[in-house]
Structures are given as structure tokens and as C-alpha cells.
Motif scaffolding. Structure first.
Motif, PDB file in Angstrom:
ATOM      1  N   LYS A   1       0.831  -1.201   0.000  1.00 35.45           N
ATOM      2  CA  LYS A   1       0.000   0.000   0.000  1.00 35.45           C
ATOM      3  C   LYS A   1       0.865   1.250   0.000  1.00 35.45           C
ATOM      4  O   LYS A   1       0.569   2.233  -0.697  1.00 35.45           O
ATOM      5  N   LEU A   2       1.962   1.238   0.765  1.00 37.29           N
ATOM      6  CA  LEU A   2       2.882   2.377   0.762  1.00 37.29           C
ATOM      7  C   LEU A   2       3.524   2.538  -0.611  1.00 37.29           C
ATOM      8  O   LEU A   2       3.717   3.660  -1.083  1.00 37.29           O
ATOM      9  N   LEU A   3       3.864   1.431  -1.235  1.00 40.47           N
ATOM     10  CA  LEU A   3       4.488   1.486  -2.553  1.00 40.47           C
ATOM     11  C   LEU A   3       3.568   2.134  -3.570  1.00 40.47           C
ATOM     12  O   LEU A   3       4.018   2.834  -4.485  1.00 40.47           O
ATOM     13  N   PHE A   4       2.268   1.950  -3.398  1.00 40.57           N
ATOM     14  CA  PHE A   4       1.298   2.564  -4.297  1.00 40.57           C
ATOM     15  C   PHE A   4       1.031   4.019  -3.931  1.00 40.57           C
ATOM     16  O   PHE A   4       0.983   4.886  -4.804  1.00 40.57           O
ATOM     17  N   ARG A   5       0.892   4.302  -2.629  1.00 41.62           N
ATOM     18  CA  ARG A   5       0.485   5.631  -2.188  1.00 41.62           C
ATOM     19  C   ARG A   5       1.629   6.629  -2.166  1.00 41.62           C
ATOM     20  O   ARG A   5       1.421   7.823  -2.403  1.00 41.62           O
ATOM     21  N   ALA A   6       2.859   6.181  -1.853  1.00 40.41           N
ATOM     22  CA  ALA A   6       3.968   7.121  -1.689  1.00 40.41           C
ATOM     23  C   ALA A   6       5.280   6.487  -2.143  1.00 40.41           C
ATOM     24  O   ALA A   6       6.206   6.328  -1.344  1.00 40.41           O
ATOM     25  N   PRO A   7       5.393   6.129  -3.430  1.00 42.54           N
ATOM     26  CA  PRO A   7       6.597   5.411  -3.886  1.00 42.54           C
ATOM     27  C   PRO A   7       7.885   6.220  -3.756  1.00 42.54           C
ATOM     28  O   PRO A   7       8.925   5.673  -3.390  1.00 42.54           O
ATOM     29  N   VAL A   8       7.821   7.511  -4.057  1.00 43.25           N
ATOM     30  CA  VAL A   8       9.044   8.328  -3.994  1.00 43.25           C
ATOM     31  C   VAL A   8       9.440   8.575  -2.539  1.00 43.25           C
ATOM     32  O   VAL A   8      10.627   8.507  -2.183  1.00 43.25           O
ATOM     33  N   LYS A   9       8.464   8.840  -1.692  1.00 43.60           N
ATOM     34  CA  LYS A   9       8.772   9.037  -0.273  1.00 43.60           C
ATOM     35  C   LYS A   9       9.282   7.747   0.367  1.00 43.60           C
ATOM     36  O   LYS A   9      10.124   7.785   1.268  1.00 43.60           O
ATOM     37  N   LEU A  10       8.785   6.620  -0.101  1.00 44.49           N
ATOM     38  CA  LEU A  10       9.273   5.337   0.399  1.00 44.49           C
ATOM     39  C   LEU A  10      10.750   5.176   0.051  1.00 44.49           C
ATOM     40  O   LEU A  10      11.554   4.725   0.882  1.00 44.49           O
ATOM     41  N   LEU A  11      11.129   5.565  -1.167  1.00 43.42           N
ATOM     42  CA  LEU A  11      12.532   5.548  -1.575  1.00 43.42           C
ATOM     43  C   LEU A  11      13.352   6.494  -0.721  1.00 43.42           C
ATOM     44  O   LEU A  11      14.448   6.146  -0.246  1.00 43.42           O
ATOM     45  N   LEU A  12      12.826   7.702  -0.515  1.00 40.99           N
ATOM     46  CA  LEU A  12      13.519   8.709   0.305  1.00 40.99           C
ATOM     47  C   LEU A  12      13.734   8.191   1.723  1.00 40.99           C
ATOM     48  O   LEU A  12      14.826   8.304   2.287  1.00 40.99           O
ATOM     49  N   TYR A  13      12.703   7.609   2.292  1.00 41.28           N
ATOM     50  CA  TYR A  13      12.749   7.109   3.665  1.00 41.28           C
ATOM     51  C   TYR A  13      13.832   6.041   3.819  1.00 41.28           C
ATOM     52  O   TYR A  13      14.670   6.100   4.726  1.00 41.28           O
ATOM     53  N   HIS A  14      13.824   5.058   2.937  1.00 47.18           N
ATOM     54  CA  HIS A  14      14.789   3.968   3.066  1.00 47.18           C
ATOM     55  C   HIS A  14      16.200   4.421   2.711  1.00 47.18           C
ATOM     56  O   HIS A  14      17.175   3.965   3.336  1.00 47.18           O
ATOM     57  N   ALA A  15      16.344   5.319   1.757  1.00 44.99           N
ATOM     58  CA  ALA A  15      17.671   5.840   1.426  1.00 44.99           C
ATOM     59  C   ALA A  15      18.264   6.582   2.619  1.00 44.99           C
ATOM     60  O   ALA A  15      19.453   6.419   2.945  1.00 44.99           O
ATOM     61  N   TYR A  16      17.438   7.379   3.279  1.00 43.29           N
ATOM     62  CA  TYR A  16      17.911   8.127   4.457  1.00 43.29           C
ATOM     63  C   TYR A  16      18.386   7.183   5.553  1.00 43.29           C
ATOM     64  O   TYR A  16      19.463   7.367   6.136  1.00 43.29           O
TER      65      TYR A  16
ATOM     66  N   LYS B   1       3.605  17.788  -0.041  1.00 42.83           N
ATOM     67  CA  LYS B   1       2.218  17.331  -0.196  1.00 42.83           C
ATOM     68  C   LYS B   1       2.065  16.680  -1.564  1.00 42.83           C
ATOM     69  O   LYS B   1       2.387  17.278  -2.585  1.00 42.83           O
ATOM     70  N   GLN B   2       1.573  15.461  -1.567  1.00 39.76           N
ATOM     71  CA  GLN B   2       1.456  14.695  -2.807  1.00 39.76           C
ATOM     72  C   GLN B   2       0.091  14.893  -3.459  1.00 39.76           C
ATOM     73  O   GLN B   2      -0.920  14.989  -2.777  1.00 39.76           O
ATOM     74  N   GLY B   3       0.097  14.939  -4.775  1.00 44.51           N
ATOM     75  CA  GLY B   3      -1.147  15.010  -5.527  1.00 44.51           C
ATOM     76  C   GLY B   3      -1.607  13.628  -5.957  1.00 44.51           C
ATOM     77  O   GLY B   3      -1.182  12.606  -5.410  1.00 44.51           O
ATOM     78  N   TRP B   4      -2.428  13.619  -6.991  1.00 45.15           N
ATOM     79  CA  TRP B   4      -2.995  12.353  -7.453  1.00 45.15           C
ATOM     80  C   TRP B   4      -1.936  11.448  -8.100  1.00 45.15           C
ATOM     81  O   TRP B   4      -2.135  10.241  -8.233  1.00 45.15           O
ATOM     82  N   THR B   5      -0.763  12.007  -8.447  1.00 42.82           N
ATOM     83  CA  THR B   5       0.306  11.192  -9.022  1.00 42.82           C
ATOM     84  C   THR B   5       1.177  10.540  -7.948  1.00 42.82           C
ATOM     85  O   THR B   5       2.156   9.858  -8.283  1.00 42.82           O
ATOM     86  N   HIS B   6       0.868  10.781  -6.662  1.00 42.17           N
ATOM     87  CA  HIS B   6       1.609  10.185  -5.545  1.00 42.17           C
ATOM     88  C   HIS B   6       3.093  10.555  -5.571  1.00 42.17           C
ATOM     89  O   HIS B   6       3.944   9.791  -5.120  1.00 42.17           O
ATOM     90  N   GLY B   7       3.402  11.737  -6.105  1.00 44.00           N
ATOM     91  CA  GLY B   7       4.765  12.254  -6.088  1.00 44.00           C
ATOM     92  C   GLY B   7       5.652  11.803  -7.228  1.00 44.00           C
ATOM     93  O   GLY B   7       6.790  12.271  -7.356  1.00 44.00           O
ATOM     94  N   ILE B   8       5.161  10.925  -8.077  1.00 46.18           N
ATOM     95  CA  ILE B   8       6.010  10.368  -9.140  1.00 46.18           C
ATOM     96  C   ILE B   8       6.468  11.456 -10.112  1.00 46.18           C
ATOM     97  O   ILE B   8       7.603  11.432 -10.603  1.00 46.18           O
ATOM     98  N   PHE B   9       5.614  12.440 -10.385  1.00 49.82           N
ATOM     99  CA  PHE B   9       5.962  13.496 -11.331  1.00 49.82           C
ATOM    100  C   PHE B   9       6.249  14.823 -10.633  1.00 49.82           C
ATOM    101  O   PHE B   9       6.169  15.888 -11.247  1.00 49.82           O
ATOM    102  N   ASP B  10       6.614  14.760  -9.338  1.00 48.88           N
ATOM    103  CA  ASP B  10       6.930  15.975  -8.588  1.00 48.88           C
ATOM    104  C   ASP B  10       8.439  16.208  -8.638  1.00 48.88           C
ATOM    105  O   ASP B  10       9.208  15.490  -7.993  1.00 48.88           O
ATOM    106  N   PRO B  11       8.907  17.215  -9.410  1.00 47.70           N
ATOM    107  CA  PRO B  11      10.358  17.433  -9.547  1.00 47.70           C
ATOM    108  C   PRO B  11      11.026  17.816  -8.228  1.00 47.70           C
ATOM    109  O   PRO B  11      12.191  17.478  -7.997  1.00 47.70           O
ATOM    110  N   TRP B  12      10.305  18.539  -7.370  1.00 48.32           N
ATOM    111  CA  TRP B  12      10.900  18.969  -6.099  1.00 48.32           C
ATOM    112  C   TRP B  12      11.128  17.782  -5.172  1.00 48.32           C
ATOM    113  O   TRP B  12      12.123  17.727  -4.450  1.00 48.32           O
ATOM    114  N   LEU B  13      10.228  16.831  -5.185  1.00 45.99           N
ATOM    115  CA  LEU B  13      10.407  15.639  -4.367  1.00 45.99           C
ATOM    116  C   LEU B  13      11.590  14.810  -4.877  1.00 45.99           C
ATOM    117  O   LEU B  13      12.416  14.334  -4.086  1.00 45.99           O
ATOM    118  N   TRP B  14      11.693  14.663  -6.192  1.00 45.75           N
ATOM    119  CA  TRP B  14      12.832  13.941  -6.751  1.00 45.75           C
ATOM    120  C   TRP B  14      14.144  14.681  -6.481  1.00 45.75           C
ATOM    121  O   TRP B  14      15.188  14.061  -6.261  1.00 45.75           O
TER     122      TRP B  14
END
Length: 348
Positions: free
Chosen positions: A28-43, A284-297
């Protein structure tokens, strides 16, 4: 019949809502917040590779517990200071609190420090009336236990030299002294009825800025700082203003509880890696769940770059920088009602 339909519907709807104090399944996290999940584990991978902070000399051993909820752990390790970070009880009556205080006072540690949690109802005058009169009449005998409620405590400890022999052990002449400053505060972001759960404030409000003394060595709170040992994904159950306050003060040790599933300890390095982590987690994530958010990347990239620099500084040059050891000392295993998490021990 119509009345029953309308009174039951909110309960059925509420029952389907996920419990924020339970871990969200990985898929569910992988679907809802994939980029933040990457950020979290990388940190956490990067910070885990850094060297452990070197304790001061003489070393103080701090034993940390929290969220015992009327239970008494059978095996509490020895140490110089025992800290209980709140939720000693379930209902928070005088009788329940007194039993926990009696147990804590009986332990062999040199000093015992306690704060309140949201279940310790009697200790907050605002929630005390929710207890039956017979369970809130009287007072608590704190014995040798130091109770901190928005209060600082300064302790001077006589500590054994590292290689003291048995003949001098325990003698003042063979000891060195160290002063330690502890500040305790119980307030938490609201998680239940204001009239029942103690020391709550509305989530999103600032109850922390400029409240912790700058010379604090050990900070004891009940709530975690946001995004640290608090079920950080998808939203984090800690307080963002507390995180900012801890970064301002930079205590050597921060002990808390409240979020049972977050139990453990980690080192927070107050550098660019942490800043990139916090910035990304707060996006704050939109409907794309952060995948297309350049600032998050961009925060993911910054975290990797800053983290690599920090590792080189640590491993090649031996530098460590400012840091705080954060400990979620919850003893309760999740929401099972049973103890199961290990007691946390930290040398500072």
C-alpha cells in the motif's frame, strides 16, 4: 428502524478507516507514496552506515522505557539513570499511577525520571474530572522518582572509572562526577477526546517552539519528533514543531514513546542529509503520488549527494558533526496490550 440506520452508519464507516497507529502494509505504501518510500529507506540506509557517536568520559548509562500501561517489565538492565517517557497506566487513576511509581522507585538505578503520557489522566488537571471521584481523590507519593512536567532537572552523578577494581568500586574517592541536565514535557498532538486524554493540543499547532532550555542534555517527551521512529509513512504520527525544536537545542539524547510500533533508536545527524529528508517527507502529494513531482525527486537526489559527503567526512576524515540519539522506548508490542519491545539502553 430509520433511527438505528443513521446511528450505526458513522460507526461502520469509522471502523473501515485505517488506524494511524498501525503500520501501513508495504504494498500500500508502494502505491500511495513510492518516492517518499525511496527517500525514507535511502535516508535510513545512509545514516546506518555512519559511525556511532562516541560517549563522553565518564560515560552515563541511560535506561529508557515508556508505555508500560500498568505492566512491569521483568528484566530492566542496570544503569545510572532510568527514564520513563509516559503512559505508565491505562486509565490514569491515582491508584494505577502510584503502583507504577512504587515499582520504579524500587529499581536499583541511581536516578529515576518520569513524565506523563496521554493515558496518565490524573496528572493533567484538565482531564482529571473524567475519572470517577473515588479514583482521583488523594495525591501521589513520588518517593525518589523525579516527575518532570515542563520542568528541568539537573543531576550530578558519581561515576566509576572505566577500569576501577573491586576494592575501590562504590567509593567516592574512586569516582568522577558528571552533571547532566534533563528536561521533560508531556504534550502530544491530539489522538483522542480532549476531555479524557491528557496533555493534548490540536494537531498542526505549535506547542514547542522556544520551550526547551538550550542547555538540555537529555530531552524527555511523550510524542516522537515527526518522521523519526513514529511510523513516518504515510503521514507520521509525531510533531513537526518538536522536530524543529530538537534541532534547535540539539540535546545529546531524546527519549519518547507513544507510537508503539516505532520502538527502537537511531542517530539523527543535523546536516544537509537530514534537511533533504525532512523537506521531502513534508511535500504534499497530488494524485500522481509524487512520481511526477520534480521537487520531491530533487530532495531524493540531494539526500544521496549530501549523504555521500557525510559518509566520506565520517569514514575518511573521522568527522561526526552535531547529532542527537533519538529513542522510542515504548515497551508495549504494537497495540496488543502486552509488553514485547526490548528496553533501550544508551551510553552518553
Amino acid at each position: 428502524m430509520v433511527f438505528e440506520t443513521f446511528t450505526r452508519w458513522p460507526r461502520l464507516k469509522a471502523a473501515k478507516e485505517p488506524d494511524p497507529f498501525e503500520p501501513t502494509p508495504f504494498p500500500k505504501l508502494l502505491f500511495r507514496a513510492p518516492v517518499k518510500l525511496l527517500l525514507y529507506h535511502a535516508y535510513h540506509v545512509i545514516t546506518s552506515l555512519r559511525s556511532s557517536p562516541t560517549p563522553s568520559d565518564p560515560t552515563i548509562r541511560v535506561v529508557c522505557i515508556s508505555d508500560t500501561h500498568n505492566h512491569t517489565p521483568e528484566d530492566v538492565p542496570d544503569g545510572d539513570i532510568l527514564i520513563h517517557a509516559g503512559d505508565m497506566t491505562n486509565d490514569g487513576s491515582i491508584e494505577e499511577i502510584q503502583k507504577q511509581v512504587d515499582w520504579l522507585a524500587s529499581l536499583p538505578h541511581k536516578e529515576v525520571v518520569v513524565i506523563s503520557g496521554n493515558h496518565d489522566t490524573y496528572l493533567d488537571p484538565r482531564t482529571r474530572p473524567s475519572l470517577p471521584e473515588e479514583r482521583r481523590t488523594g495525591s501521589i507519593d513520588w518517593k525518589r522518582v523525579h516527575y518532570l512536567q515542563h520542568r528541568k532537572l539537573t543531576l550530578t552523578l558519581a561515576l566509576e572509572p572505566p577500569n576501577s577494581d573491586s576494592e575501590t568500586t562504590g567509593l567516592l574517592s574512586g569516582s568522577r562526577h558528571r552533571r547532566i541536565r534533563i528536561y521533560g514535557a508531556p504534550q502530544i498532538p491530539a489522538c483522542g477526546p480532549m476531555s479524557v486524554h491528557a496533555f493534548q493540543y490540536e494537531r498542526g499547532k505549535d506547542a514547542w517552539s522556544e520551550t526547551v532550555p538550550e542547555d538540555t542534555d537529555i530531552l524527555v517527551t511523550h510524542t516522537p519528533p515527526k518522521y523519526h521512529l513514529d511510523l513516518a509513512l504515510p503521514n507520521g504520527m509525531g510533531c513537526e514543531y518538536l522536530t524543529t525544536e530538537v534541532e534547535r537545542v540539539k540535546p545529546t539524547l531524546h527519549v519518547f514513546g507513544h507510537v508503539h510500533w516505532g520502538a527502537g533508536q537511531e542517530v539523527v545527524w543535523w546536516d544537509g542529509t537530514h534537511k533533504a529528508y525532512m523537506n521531502g517527507m513534508q511535500v504534499k502529494q497530488g494524485w500522481t503520488h509524487g512520481i511526477f513531482d520534480p521537487w520531491l525527486w530533487w530532495d531524493v537526489i540531494r539526500l544521496g549527494y549530501r549523504g555521500l559527503r557525510g559518509l566520506i567526512w565520517d569514514k575518511v576524515w573521522g568527522g561526526q558533526g552535531s547529532h542527537t540519539i533519538v529513542v522510542n522506548a515504548a515497551q508495549m508490542h504494537g497495540n496488543t496490550g502486552k509488553l514485547g519491545n526490548p528496553v533501550q539502553v544508551v551510553d552518553i
